[in-house]
Design a protein around this motif. Structure first.
Motif, PDB file in Angstrom:
ATOM      1  N   GLY A  43      92.242  58.034   2.918  1.00 54.84           N
ATOM      2  CA  GLY A  43      91.610  57.331   1.372  1.00 54.84           C
ATOM      3  C   GLY A  43      90.163  57.985   1.207  1.00 54.84           C
ATOM      4  O   GLY A  43      90.990  59.213   0.147  1.00 54.84           O
ATOM      5  N   ILE A  44      88.813  58.007   1.329  1.00 49.98           N
ATOM      6  CA  ILE A  44      88.362  58.700   0.084  1.00 49.98           C
ATOM      7  C   ILE A  44      87.608  59.819   0.582  1.00 49.98           C
ATOM      8  O   ILE A  44      87.810  61.048  -0.019  1.00 49.98           O
ATOM      9  CB  ILE A  44      86.647  57.719  -0.101  1.00 49.98           C
ATOM     10  N   GLY A  45      87.784  60.200   1.799  1.00 48.79           N
ATOM     11  CA  GLY A  45      87.746  61.015   2.570  1.00 48.79           C
ATOM     12  C   GLY A  45      88.319  62.405   2.752  1.00 48.79           C
ATOM     13  O   GLY A  45      88.024  63.368   2.108  1.00 48.79           O
ATOM     14  N   LEU A  46      89.586  61.756   2.247  1.00 53.37           N
ATOM     15  CA  LEU A  46      90.625  62.061   1.943  1.00 53.37           C
ATOM     16  C   LEU A  46      90.858  63.171   0.637  1.00 53.37           C
ATOM     17  O   LEU A  46      91.140  64.440   0.044  1.00 53.37           O
ATOM     18  CB  LEU A  46      92.307  62.021   2.605  1.00 53.37           C
ATOM     19  N   ALA A  47      90.695  62.246  -0.154  1.00 50.77           N
ATOM     20  CA  ALA A  47      90.321  62.447  -1.472  1.00 50.77           C
ATOM     21  C   ALA A  47      89.195  63.164  -1.332  1.00 50.77           C
ATOM     22  O   ALA A  47      89.256  64.174  -2.471  1.00 50.77           O
ATOM     23  CB  ALA A  47      89.901  61.424  -2.572  1.00 50.77           C
ATOM     24  N   ILE A  48      88.581  63.044  -1.406  1.00 51.76           N
ATOM     25  CA  ILE A  48      86.652  64.231  -1.139  1.00 51.76           C
ATOM     26  C   ILE A  48      86.781  65.617   0.007  1.00 51.76           C
ATOM     27  O   ILE A  48      86.763  66.403  -1.620  1.00 51.76           O
ATOM     28  CB  ILE A  48      85.189  64.130  -0.611  1.00 51.76           C
ATOM     29  N   ARG A  49      88.276  65.980   0.399  1.00 52.12           N
ATOM     30  CA  ARG A  49      88.167  67.433   1.406  1.00 52.12           C
ATOM     31  C   ARG A  49      89.378  68.130  -0.597  1.00 52.12           C
ATOM     32  O   ARG A  49      89.112  69.224   0.017  1.00 52.12           O
ATOM     33  CB  ARG A  49      88.444  67.428   2.726  1.00 52.12           C
ATOM     34  N   ARG A  50      90.120  66.880  -0.623  1.00 57.48           N
ATOM     35  CA  ARG A  50      90.994  67.650  -1.131  1.00 57.48           C
ATOM     36  C   ARG A  50      90.316  68.178  -2.520  1.00 57.48           C
ATOM     37  O   ARG A  50      90.827  69.247  -3.692  1.00 57.48           O
ATOM     38  CB  ARG A  50      92.124  66.388  -2.216  1.00 57.48           C
ATOM     39  N   LEU A  51      89.529  67.602  -3.372  1.00 56.16           N
ATOM     40  CA  LEU A  51      88.793  68.270  -4.506  1.00 56.16           C
ATOM     41  C   LEU A  51      88.429  69.018  -4.306  1.00 56.16           C
ATOM     42  O   LEU A  51      87.873  70.180  -4.930  1.00 56.16           O
ATOM     43  CB  LEU A  51      87.783  67.090  -5.373  1.00 56.16           C
ATOM     44  N   LEU A  52      86.917  69.125  -3.114  1.00 51.63           N
ATOM     45  CA  LEU A  52      86.670  70.146  -2.767  1.00 51.63           C
ATOM     46  C   LEU A  52      86.918  71.703  -2.685  1.00 51.63           C
ATOM     47  O   LEU A  52      86.781  73.055  -3.383  1.00 51.63           O
ATOM     48  CB  LEU A  52      86.116  70.306  -1.942  1.00 51.63           C
ATOM     49  N   ALA A  53      88.668  71.184  -1.723  1.00 51.76           N
ATOM     50  CA  ALA A  53      89.363  72.477  -1.724  1.00 51.76           C
ATOM     51  C   ALA A  53      89.984  72.988  -2.580  1.00 51.76           C
ATOM     52  O   ALA A  53      90.235  74.128  -2.675  1.00 51.76           O
ATOM     53  CB  ALA A  53      90.776  72.626  -0.761  1.00 51.76           C
ATOM     54  N   GLN A  54      90.214  72.601  -3.693  1.00 50.71           N
ATOM     55  CA  GLN A  54      91.516  72.779  -5.200  1.00 50.71           C
ATOM     56  C   GLN A  54      90.056  73.007  -6.104  1.00 50.71           C
ATOM     57  O   GLN A  54      90.366  74.033  -7.000  1.00 50.71           O
ATOM     58  CB  GLN A  54      91.427  71.274  -5.964  1.00 50.71           C
ATOM     59  N   HIS A  55      88.697  73.185  -5.896  1.00 48.33           N
ATOM     60  CA  HIS A  55      87.830  73.715  -6.179  1.00 48.33           C
ATOM     61  C   HIS A  55      87.261  75.098  -5.732  1.00 48.33           C
ATOM     62  O   HIS A  55      85.435  75.305  -6.284  1.00 48.33           O
ATOM     63  CB  HIS A  55      86.971  72.629  -6.859  1.00 48.33           C
ATOM     64  N   GLY A  56      87.584  75.317  -4.546  1.00 55.42           N
ATOM     65  CA  GLY A  56      87.256  76.542  -4.338  1.00 55.42           C
ATOM     66  C   GLY A  56      86.730  76.417  -3.169  1.00 55.42           C
ATOM     67  O   GLY A  56      86.688  77.759  -2.303  1.00 55.42           O
ATOM     68  N   ALA A  57      86.190  75.685  -2.812  1.00 49.79           N
ATOM     69  CA  ALA A  57      85.846  75.450  -1.335  1.00 49.79           C
ATOM     70  C   ALA A  57      86.548  75.549   0.187  1.00 49.79           C
ATOM     71  O   ALA A  57      87.481  75.474  -0.035  1.00 49.79           O
ATOM     72  CB  ALA A  57      84.947  73.844  -1.546  1.00 49.79           C
TER      73      ALA A  57
END
Length: 246
Positions: free
Chosen positions: A15-29
């Motif tokens: 859900g939302i948690g999965l989207a958060i970690r994906r976006l953070l990783a996509q932006h270099g975290a």
């Protein structure tokens, strides 16, 4: 926006948690994904690792367990050399009217949302204080602003997270640590899409933008608050609800 930063997302397996970690990783975290289900955390981390160039790790963690939360923090610091971002996203629901609600269910919801978030804020802040920088994001809900019938415990817990956010922000601001909250409204997740079609449609009709949001739109608000673009923002509550309660 968050390139090279170390992040931990709780409840990040779906859900939302999965989207958060994906976006953070996509932006270099570099991201440690923690979930009460270790297998789910590891599987989703492995899946994301194939999509991004940063490091993504999955591990089990019961957010109401003080020692488990401390170990998750230590793991991130050991792996990445520090901790820059902590997202308290873990949550559960046990919807029922007050007449039918058990004390056990009430306590379970309050413990995961409030105790779990408080433990996360405290553990993350210990590292961030010393670094004199860091961003903590707590996942509240518009249910904590307006209240929903059948969700007295959930609404109370989510409202409590706003108080936790503001009090922690005041305690930590002088050490360069920011604490903010995000309040999603009606978001298309497995949980909301299990609602009766007519109920979902009625709730969508009440939203000025006339549609439900997506997990990715919630993740965008988290990414902003976690990044240096929000360097002078703390104690804020960002609504991601299509204008529903403006």
């Amino acid at each position: 926006m968050v390139e090279g930063k170390a992040a931990v997302v709780t409840g990040g397996g779906q859900g939302i948690g999965l989207a958060i970690r994906r976006l953070l990783a996509q932006h270099g975290a570099n991201v440690v994904l923690v979930d009460v289900d270790p297998a789910r955390a590891e599987a989703t981390a492995e899946e994301l690792s194939a999509e991004v160039s940063t490091t993504v790790v999955g591990r089990g963690c019961e957010v109401t367990d003080e020692e488990a939360v401390n170990v998750a923090v230590d793991d991130a610091v050991t792996r990445f050399g520090g901790l820059d971002i902590w997202v308290n996203n873990a949550g559960i629901t046990r919807d029922a009217s007050m007449r039918k609600m058990s004390v056990a269910d009430f306590e379970a919801v309050m413990n995961v949302h409030l105790t779990g978030s408080w433990l996360g804020v405290r553990a993350a802040a210990e590292i961030m204080r010393e670094a004199e920088s860091g961003s903590i994001v707590n996942m509240s809900s518009l249910s904590g602003k307006s209240g929903n019938p059948g969700q007295t415990k959930y609404s109370a817990a989510k409202a409590g997270m706003v108080g936790l956010t503001k009090a922690a922000a005041k305690e930590l601001a002088h050490r360069g640590v920011r604490v903010n909250a995000v309040q999603p409204g009606l978001i298309r997740t497995a949980m909301t899409e299990a609602m009766p079609t007519d109920v979902f449609a009625a709730r969508e009709a009440d939203i000025p933008m006339k549609r439900a949001g997506t997990p990715e739109e919630v993740a965008g608000a988290v990414l902003f608050l976690a990044s240096d673009l929000a360097s002078y923002i703390t104690g804020a509550v960002v609504e991601v609800g299509g204008g529903r309660l403006m």
